[in-house]
Every structure is written in C-alpha cells, then in structure tokens.
Write a protein that holds these residues in place. Sequence first.
Motif, PDB file in Angstrom:
ATOM      1  N   HIS A 194      -7.185  10.638 -12.926  1.00  0.00           N
ATOM      2  CA  HIS A 194      -7.359  12.083 -12.753  1.00  0.00           C
ATOM      3  C   HIS A 194      -8.110  12.400 -11.457  1.00  0.00           C
ATOM      4  CE1 HIS A 194      -7.848  16.272 -13.924  1.00  0.00           C
ATOM      5  NE2 HIS A 194      -9.136  16.169 -13.623  1.00  0.00           N
ATOM      6  N   ALA A 195      -9.179  11.638 -11.179  1.00  0.00           N
ATOM      7  CA  ALA A 195      -9.976  11.894  -9.978  1.00  0.00           C
ATOM      8  C   ALA A 195      -9.171  11.644  -8.704  1.00  0.00           C
ATOM      9  CB  ALA A 195     -11.228  11.023  -9.991  1.00  0.00           C
ATOM     10  N   ALA A 196      -8.269  10.653  -8.744  1.00  0.00           N
ATOM     11  CA  ALA A 196      -7.463  10.332  -7.562  1.00  0.00           C
ATOM     12  C   ALA A 196      -6.187  11.155  -7.480  1.00  0.00           C
ATOM     13  CB  ALA A 196      -7.126   8.845  -7.565  1.00  0.00           C
ATOM     14  N   GLY A 197      -5.880  11.893  -8.537  1.00  0.00           N
ATOM     15  CA  GLY A 197      -4.677  12.725  -8.531  1.00  0.00           C
ATOM     16  C   GLY A 197      -3.397  11.925  -8.641  1.00  0.00           C
ATOM     17  N   VAL A 198      -3.431  10.837  -9.430  1.00  0.00           N
ATOM     18  CA  VAL A 198      -2.236  10.004  -9.605  1.00  0.00           C
ATOM     19  C   VAL A 198      -1.988   9.791 -11.091  1.00  0.00           C
ATOM     20  CG1 VAL A 198      -2.699   8.816  -7.421  1.00  0.00           C
ATOM     21  CG2 VAL A 198      -3.540   7.819  -9.567  1.00  0.00           C
ATOM     22  N   SER A 199      -0.857   9.185 -11.417  1.00  0.00           N
ATOM     23  CA  SER A 199      -0.567   8.849 -12.810  1.00  0.00           C
ATOM     24  C   SER A 199      -1.289   7.553 -13.179  1.00  0.00           C
ATOM     25  CB  SER A 199       0.939   8.691 -13.018  1.00  0.00           C
ATOM     26  OG  SER A 199       1.410   7.555 -12.326  1.00  0.00           O
TER      27      SER A 199
ATOM     28  N   VAL B 270      -6.475   5.941  -4.921  1.00  0.00           N
ATOM     29  CA  VAL B 270      -7.196   5.283  -6.018  1.00  0.00           C
ATOM     30  C   VAL B 270      -8.281   4.361  -5.462  1.00  0.00           C
ATOM     31  CG1 VAL B 270      -6.999   3.638  -7.926  1.00  0.00           C
ATOM     32  CG2 VAL B 270      -5.266   5.416  -7.632  1.00  0.00           C
ATOM     33  N   LEU B 271      -7.936   3.549  -4.460  1.00  0.00           N
ATOM     34  CA  LEU B 271      -8.901   2.608  -3.904  1.00  0.00           C
ATOM     35  C   LEU B 271     -10.040   3.328  -3.197  1.00  0.00           C
ATOM     36  CD1 LEU B 271      -6.488  -0.149  -2.537  1.00  0.00           C
ATOM     37  CD2 LEU B 271      -7.787  -0.145  -4.668  1.00  0.00           C
ATOM     38  N   ASP B 272      -9.719   4.437  -2.521  1.00  0.00           N
ATOM     39  CA  ASP B 272     -10.767   5.206  -1.850  1.00  0.00           C
ATOM     40  C   ASP B 272     -11.735   5.806  -2.870  1.00  0.00           C
ATOM     41  OD1 ASP B 272     -11.902   6.549   0.565  1.00  0.00           O
ATOM     42  OD2 ASP B 272     -11.291   8.340  -0.557  1.00  0.00           O
ATOM     43  N   THR B 273     -11.171   6.284  -3.975  1.00  0.00           N
ATOM     44  CA  THR B 273     -12.008   6.884  -5.018  1.00  0.00           C
ATOM     45  C   THR B 273     -12.899   5.842  -5.682  1.00  0.00           C
ATOM     46  OG1 THR B 273     -10.275   8.530  -5.441  1.00  0.00           O
ATOM     47  CG2 THR B 273     -11.960   8.255  -7.144  1.00  0.00           C
ATOM     48  N   ALA B 274     -12.360   4.628  -5.874  1.00  0.00           N
ATOM     49  CA  ALA B 274     -13.082   3.595  -6.628  1.00  0.00           C
ATOM     50  C   ALA B 274     -13.968   2.715  -5.756  1.00  0.00           C
ATOM     51  CB  ALA B 274     -12.086   2.716  -7.378  1.00  0.00           C
TER      52      ALA B 274
ATOM     53  N   MET C 293       0.838  -1.196   0.000  1.00  0.00           N
ATOM     54  CA  MET C 293       0.000   0.000   0.000  1.00  0.00           C
ATOM     55  C   MET C 293       0.877   1.253   0.000  1.00  0.00           C
ATOM     56  SD  MET C 293      -3.100   1.136  -0.093  1.00  0.00           S
ATOM     57  CE  MET C 293      -4.188  -0.159   0.520  1.00  0.00           C
ATOM     58  N   THR C 294       0.527   2.172  -0.865  1.00  0.00           N
ATOM     59  CA  THR C 294       1.189   3.481  -0.914  1.00  0.00           C
ATOM     60  C   THR C 294       0.108   4.550  -0.820  1.00  0.00           C
ATOM     61  OG1 THR C 294       1.050   3.687  -3.314  1.00  0.00           O
ATOM     62  CG2 THR C 294       2.990   2.541  -2.414  1.00  0.00           C
ATOM     63  N   PRO C 295       0.476   5.791  -0.494  1.00  0.00           N
ATOM     64  CA  PRO C 295      -0.539   6.853  -0.460  1.00  0.00           C
ATOM     65  C   PRO C 295      -1.276   7.009  -1.789  1.00  0.00           C
ATOM     66  CG  PRO C 295       1.467   7.579   0.638  1.00  0.00           C
ATOM     67  CD  PRO C 295       1.787   6.261   0.007  1.00  0.00           C
ATOM     68  N   ALA C 296      -0.562   6.882  -2.912  1.00  0.00           N
ATOM     69  CA  ALA C 296      -1.205   7.034  -4.222  1.00  0.00           C
ATOM     70  C   ALA C 296      -2.216   5.908  -4.451  1.00  0.00           C
ATOM     71  CB  ALA C 296      -0.151   7.042  -5.325  1.00  0.00           C
ATOM     72  N   ARG C 297      -1.816   4.659  -4.106  1.00  0.00           N
ATOM     73  CA  ARG C 297      -2.731   3.535  -4.283  1.00  0.00           C
ATOM     74  C   ARG C 297      -3.941   3.662  -3.366  1.00  0.00           C
ATOM     75  NH1 ARG C 297       1.323  -1.762  -4.851  1.00  0.00           N
ATOM     76  NH2 ARG C 297       1.860  -1.409  -7.058  1.00  0.00           N
ATOM     77  N   ALA C 298      -3.714   4.166  -2.169  1.00  0.00           N
ATOM     78  CA  ALA C 298      -4.820   4.351  -1.220  1.00  0.00           C
ATOM     79  C   ALA C 298      -5.846   5.341  -1.762  1.00  0.00           C
ATOM     80  CB  ALA C 298      -4.272   4.826   0.129  1.00  0.00           C
TER      81      ALA C 298
ATOM     82  N   TRP D 251     -15.311   3.468 -13.676  1.00  0.00           N
ATOM     83  CA  TRP D 251     -14.444   4.549 -14.147  1.00  0.00           C
ATOM     84  C   TRP D 251     -13.730   4.134 -15.424  1.00  0.00           C
ATOM     85  CZ3 TRP D 251     -13.899   9.188 -11.468  1.00  0.00           C
ATOM     86  CH2 TRP D 251     -14.404   9.222 -10.164  1.00  0.00           C
ATOM     87  N   THR D 252     -13.350   5.136 -16.216  1.00  0.00           N
ATOM     88  CA  THR D 252     -12.356   4.886 -17.252  1.00  0.00           C
ATOM     89  C   THR D 252     -10.984   4.950 -16.578  1.00  0.00           C
ATOM     90  OG1 THR D 252     -12.108   7.231 -17.824  1.00  0.00           O
ATOM     91  CG2 THR D 252     -13.781   5.960 -19.030  1.00  0.00           C
ATOM     92  N   ARG D 253      -9.993   4.390 -17.234  1.00  0.00           N
ATOM     93  CA  ARG D 253      -8.640   4.342 -16.646  1.00  0.00           C
ATOM     94  C   ARG D 253      -8.097   5.747 -16.395  1.00  0.00           C
ATOM     95  NH1 ARG D 253      -4.132   4.271 -19.859  1.00  0.00           N
ATOM     96  NH2 ARG D 253      -2.145   3.600 -18.923  1.00  0.00           N
TER      97      ARG D 253
END
Length: 738
Positions: free
Chosen positions: A164-169, A147-151, A140-145, A157-159
């Motif tokens: 974009h919604a999670a603010g990650v690449s 994404v999972l919280d958003t989804a 688990m990383t902050p970026a992955r967290a 979602w589209t990829r």
Amino acid sequence: MSTDSSDLFGALLDAPAGTRTVPVLVPMPAPKPYSYSVPDGMAVEAGSLVQVPLGPRQVIGVVWDGGEDGVDPKKLRPITHVFDCPPLSKEMREFIDWVAAYTLSPPGLVARMALRAPNAFEPEPMAEGLRFVGGEPERMTPARARVLDTASHGVSWTRTGLAHAAGVSTSVVDGLISQGLFEIIFLPPPPVVAKPDPDFASSRLQGPQKDAAEEILCEVTKGEFAVSLIDGVTGSGKTEVYFEAIAETLRRGKQVLILLPEIALTASFLERFQDRFGAKPAEWHSDLAPRMREKVWRQAVTGEIRVVAGARSALFLPFEDLGLIIIDEEHDPAYKQEDRVYYNARDMAVVRGRIGNFPVVLVSATPSLESQVNGQSGRYSTIHLPTRYGEAALPDLHLVDMRRHAPKREGFLSPVLIRAIGKTVEKGEQALLFLNRRGYAPLTLCRVCGHRFQCPQCSSWLVEHRFRSQLQCHQCGHTERTPEACPECGTLDHLVACGPGVERIAEEVERHFPDARTIVLSSDIMGGVKRLRLELEAIAKGEADIVIGTQLVAKGHNFPLMTLVGIVDADLGLANGDPRAAERTFQLLSQVTGRAGRTGLKSHGLLQTYQPQHPVMQAIVSGDASAFYEREIAERERASLPPFGRLASIIVSAETRHDAENHARGMRSAAPQVSGISVLGPAEAPLALVRGRYRFRLLVHGRRSSDMQAFLRSMLAQAPKERGSVHVQLDIDPQSFL
C-alpha cells in the motif's frame, strides 16, 4: 479454551492437587467465590485470570481475595490454566466488591462485566512482517523500484502495508520475497489507536473557558480523588475545557476514561479529540466488532491504550493505571443500566475514582439534581460556564400556546411553527423538529368497532411504523404486518392512526415543504448506527434543510447551520407519575433547543405546549435555570426524595398474575420494622405485562441516612423463596418507574 469433553472432565478429576487453595470468583450469579486447589508449579496471585472446572464445563474465573479457607486441597478440584494476562488490580477487585454490595448483586455477575473479552486473556499473536536485507532483483521495474525505495530505510513492514505504501499490488512484493530480498520477521500486534499527544495542538480557550480550565487543572495536578462538576450552557466550550484535564493526565503518564451516553453516534467528538491530540481515542460500546473489543480490552489492561471513550460498560474495563474519568452529559438516563446488574455509571464512576484515588469530572449543560445538590453542599467543586464560546449567543425561546394557535385538521404543527420553518429554509439555514416518539403513531384503532392494536405479550399499544408497514411493540420488540382490515370486525380501510410519531411529522412537513430536503433521525431507522452516523455528518455539512428527530438529536451534536428548533409536543414528558418528570423534561428540552445557533447565527426556539404556565416551560423560555433547580430541590427535600432520601424498587414478575401478586405480598409481609424506612405496595407496575410476564412492584423509601442495603437483605432473607416462574429484581436508586 474450554471444552465439555467427558474425557477431559475425567482427567481433571484425576489431576494432582496442589498444596494450597485459593478462592476463585466465576462470572455467574454465585453469592461468593469457590475454592480451588493450585497445582504444584503453578503460580497464581489475587487477580490472576484462570480457567477452572465448574460441573462438566471449563469456565473463566478470577483469583479473589481472602486467602486459604482451611479446606484440604486434595478434596478440591484444581485450577486448569492460568492466562498470560496482567492480573486485575486490587482497586479493580475492590470496585467489583463495592458495586456488588451496593446493588445487592452477585459479585460474579459484576465481575462478568469486567471479563467481557475472554479471547483477549492471552497475548495477541505476532504479525508476520518483512525486513529488507539488501540486493537487487533479477529484473528491475518501476513498481519494484518503488517497493525497494520504500523499504530501504530500515523500517519493518507488513506485506500489505508495504504494498500500500509503495502503491503496488502484493504480487510485486511477493516476487521480491521469492528472490530473497526480504526476510520474514515477526512484529508485535499493531495498536488499536496511536498514542495521543497532549501537546499536539495548543489550547484555544479564552475568557471564562480559560479560567475554567485552570480550575480543573488544579484538581488534576493534585492527582488525588476529587469530583468536579463543569456546569455550562450548551456551546460554552465544556469539551475543550476537559480536554485540558485529559492533556495534563496524559503528561503524568496516566490513562483516561471518557464516558459518553451515545458514543456510537458521536463521530464528531472523536474528530474533535483527534484535532486536539493528534489521534482518536479507542472506542468501547456494544456496536464494536468482537475482534476489536478484544484488542481494546487487552491494550487497556496492558497500558498500550491511553484514552478510551465509551458507553457505561467501559467503566468496568480493567485499566493498567487509570488516572481520570470524565462523565460527559452526566445527567443522561442512558448511564443507568437496567439489566442483570442495575447500576448508575455516573455514581459508580465516582466510587471508582474514590477507590483508585484519582479525580472525576462531571460535565453537563443541565446537571442532575443530585449533582447540583452535591455542588451546593461542597462535596463537588462546581465550575460555571454561563456564556457560549466565541461570539455565539443562545437562541431566543418562545412558547406557542396550542390553545390559541391550533394546527389544521390532521396536523400537529401550529401555523406559527410552519411560518418559522418556511423563513428558515428560505434563508438557506436548517430547522430541527423534535418529538420524542418513534414511529408513525403510538396507537392504531378501528373506526367501526373501536378495536385497539395491543401487544399480545405486553400491556402496551403497538406503534405503527409506516416506513416499514409494521406494527411494533417498543417493550418486547414484537412486530406484525399492518393489516388492511380490522382483525376484530373485518372492516376494510377503517384503521386510523392516533397521535404523532416522527414519521407522521415527516409526512406533514413534506406536505408543507415538498422541495425541502428532510431527514428523520430515530434509533429504529433502517441501517442502524452506521446510517445514523452518516446522516449526522450530512446534517453537519448542510445537506439537509429540515431535521425531524427523537432524543438522539439532543446528544451534544454540533450543527453549524441549525437556527430554528421546534418542539412539537413540549408537554409529552410531563404526562406521567415519574417524580423526575419535570427535571427530565427541562433537561431534554434545554438540550434540544441548545442545538440552535452554536456558530453565531441568530437562532430561535419554539415550544408547542398546552401548558404555557407550567414551571418547566417558564424556566426554559426565561433562561432562569437556577430558579427551576431551586424549586425542584425544595420539592424533593419536602418529600424526602433523592438526593434527600433513598429509594429502592422491587419488581416481582411471574408467568401468572396470581403467582406474581402472591409473592409480592409475601415479600411485603417479610419487611422488617425499621424506623425511617417504609414499604409501599405491592401494586401492579404501570407496565403490568412485559414479554408475557406479569409484574408487581414494591417501592422502599427511606431517609438519606438509612441503611437500605441491610434492610433489603433482611427482607429477602425472610421473604418466600423464588419458586417456579417467579423472579425478583432489585433496583437501588431507580431511575425508571414503569
């Protein structure tokens, strides 16, 4: 979708014919539909969009009305494909036939305007999407967290949308997909625009505007054909009034079409619409990207799009359930198409409303004479808005007699106008200078030998565009570099620019006000529509002091700081033989001066003229529009000109003057003798040579009750056939007389 392959062509010839035939209208200048057989097992109905063989090609077509024609299906070529698309409605097919009959155009060419997006005939492909299926990543990383919280809320979602919604690449999302935390699903294609909400914002109308909205809602609520004319001064809140009609139509589950003369330039309108309905309308105009045009066409025909704002061609979009048409600035000449099919979108919109049995609303601060007369006769209901919205007042207008206040040598701005500009800029307000002439100068000549620069393909002078160091023909687009020496006598530095264009006025303004921020608005500036939109936004934000523009500035723009409008040459539109010259000049100058004082600031308008006693000038400065319209209507009635009579223009063109003139004379001789209809000409057209083709003109004039179409059909049937380079173009109800 189509092919020219000889193998496929041979296979089509051998394809099994069906047991019935149908007429198919193809989008080309054919006088009537062609008959095709329907293969066994293929289901088609009137309005179905199909692909059919035509010669060695595969073309798009529409199954038309009329049924079987008695021809043996085995002798006909079969339909090769039926598109998965809703059929054109009976009303749309009737509208196409009506326009073709009225304009004397091949019905296939009219149908072509409704079939402008062939790649949209099949459903859009599904978009690849993601859905969270649960679980935890290996690390688990902050970026992955994020994404999972958003989804994690069950939304697909589209990829790229999820990233974009999670603010990650997107690589973070890809990593979670590879670990099995998401499953691949397929989503329907996204809508072009969100659905507008008729109750998103409450109405802010007051006084006369509220009364006008109630009147228009009475017509809309009936849901039947009726034409209303909203006649209101500039800044009176006409847009907000018809927004209420749109809201009611949306509540009734119907679609809406808003026609605008320059939709590509009216970003402010789209924003106002969004403020009222929470979403922008879909756009339709020539500058739209092809892929977006396909999406808009498809979603209009399936009903996903509820409101379209477009140019005149939007009138031929095959809506699923159209319930209202708004024609803003209904007087504008831009609604007249003068290419292939000659039609007036304002008039054809009324026809479409009648065929579809729904209301049509015309809107203008300076209605056309035709609409004024229809309002007076009771054919249209007229809604008047005599005052501006809120506290705003109309500008004080004054004439500047150029015989008494002459400009300085090499100048075109009177001392009166220059002083007014200076005072306006000092107060931190904006000034607008209007001249309906593009470029730097309309004519360039040699001082020594008198040589004038003329287009080699047209009977028009080359216009100097000093910003681009070019001479350009505004008829055919021919350009050449501005030379240093005269091509006739070879003399250097003796070429002189005659008369002003907006570029030359900008040069004069910079001499007088070197520190002022100046913007030139013209349709031919570098950067096209995108740059024009940006500059209009900059003006609205106060990022310019002096604006110099052509008729683009008269298109309903709202400039909050604009308090002075100067008309450089108010007489310009009166200097031709157009029977609509006075009306057009009055409308244009009224619209331009109406840009001033729209937010309540004290405002002024100065009109430079050599004819201060002209009725048009007196009507504008007095504010007595009704007196002007009464006078113009009386003159039209005396001369039996539209709307009290009928006109049709016939232009005969050819590569040689002899061929064009002879064919025009032959057509004149073929005219039937009919009481109440006369033929004038032939005579050389005012623009006698355009794009290397010589042009002769006949004008057919008849009473209002005359059957102009029957007369012209008979005339064409008896006239010599077009041969060689000869081409005949008909224009029913002409707007241009060049």
